[in-house]
Design a protein around this motif. Structure first.
Motif, mmCIF file in Angstrom:
data_model
loop_
_atom_site.group_PDB
_atom_site.id
_atom_site.type_symbol
_atom_site.label_atom_id
_atom_site.label_comp_id
_atom_site.label_asym_id
_atom_site.label_seq_id
_atom_site.Cartn_x
_atom_site.Cartn_y
_atom_site.Cartn_z
ATOM 1 N N ARG A 194 28.863 70.963 91.307
ATOM 2 C CA ARG A 194 28.710 70.235 90.049
ATOM 3 C C ARG A 194 29.401 71.027 88.948
ATOM 4 N NH1 ARG A 194 23.118 67.765 89.266
ATOM 5 N NH2 ARG A 194 24.163 66.185 90.510
ATOM 6 N N GLN A 236 19.118 63.991 86.580
ATOM 7 C CA GLN A 236 20.054 64.975 86.031
ATOM 8 C C GLN A 236 19.622 65.451 84.652
ATOM 9 O OE1 GLN A 236 23.338 62.351 86.381
ATOM 10 N NE2 GLN A 236 24.047 63.236 88.302
ATOM 11 N N ASP A 285 30.577 65.796 90.058
ATOM 12 C CA ASP A 285 30.246 66.340 91.373
ATOM 13 C C ASP A 285 31.465 66.174 92.270
ATOM 14 O OD1 ASP A 285 27.682 66.783 90.435
ATOM 15 O OD2 ASP A 285 26.932 64.881 91.186
ATOM 16 N N ILE A 299 23.613 71.368 94.712
ATOM 17 C CA ILE A 299 23.377 70.015 94.231
ATOM 18 C C ILE A 299 22.430 69.333 95.201
ATOM 19 C CG2 ILE A 299 24.410 67.786 93.699
ATOM 20 C CD1 ILE A 299 26.995 69.206 93.151
#
Length: 170
Positions: A4, A52, A137, A166
């Motif tokens: 990420r 997120q 990502d 991630i």
């Protein structure tokens, strides 16, 4: 395996232009997210989701470990010192550990859902000032390529770092 990447963009128009460039570079839209002040992003720009923006995933992971260990300890103590008239088997320790992990994950995740993502803390001031955080990502093999493309085309964009881990499901 994905990494990420975080980039601070000066404003919404530059974020929109960066979205177009990333799409042209064959980065799928589902791996591109923007985080900005509420109501500033354009409707066609993919916004960062709940997972997120909050510490839910991290909280659930920590709660699972602590709850699992607590459950194993409680199960072991019950096995060593059973209540009067109760005969427990070794499986009780595993059940207690599993139950503790589930409960710890749930309880800690619920608490962490109310907390902003600690990884986004360095970018909070810029977002409040009207800047836009880009979260991308990428597969490990494309990280360097995309970093160089962004640095070459947009020197005004500030690189915010790479997150190695991630979660698979967000």
């Amino acid at each position: 395996m994905r990494r990420r990447l975080y980039f601070m963009l000066p404003d919404v128009p530059s974020a929109r232009s960066m979205l177009d460039e990333l799409l042209l570079a064959r980065v799928e839209e589902r791996y591109i997210h923007f985080h900005a002040k509420d109501g500033t992003l354009l409707p066609d720009m993919p916004e960062a989701n709940f997972l997120q923006k909050t510490d839910l995933v991290h909280g659930a992971e920590v709660g699972m470990v602590i709850g699992g260990l607590s459950g194993l300890i409680a199960g072991t103590l019950l096995l060593l010192f059973p209540p009067e008239g109760l005969e427990l088997k070794t499986i009780a320790v595993l059940i207690a550990g599993f139950g503790g992990a589930l409960f710890g994950s749930w309880a800690s995740g619920m608490a962490a859902a109310a907390i902003p993502n600690s990884r986004l803390k360095p970018f909070a001031e810029g977002v409040e000032q009207g800047q836009v955080l880009l979260i991308v990502d990428l597969p490990l093999r494309r990280v360097k390529e995309v970093e160089e493309m962004i640095a070459r085309r947009h020197p005004e964009i500030r690189f915010g770092g790479v997150e190695a881990h991630i979660p698979a499901f967000p």
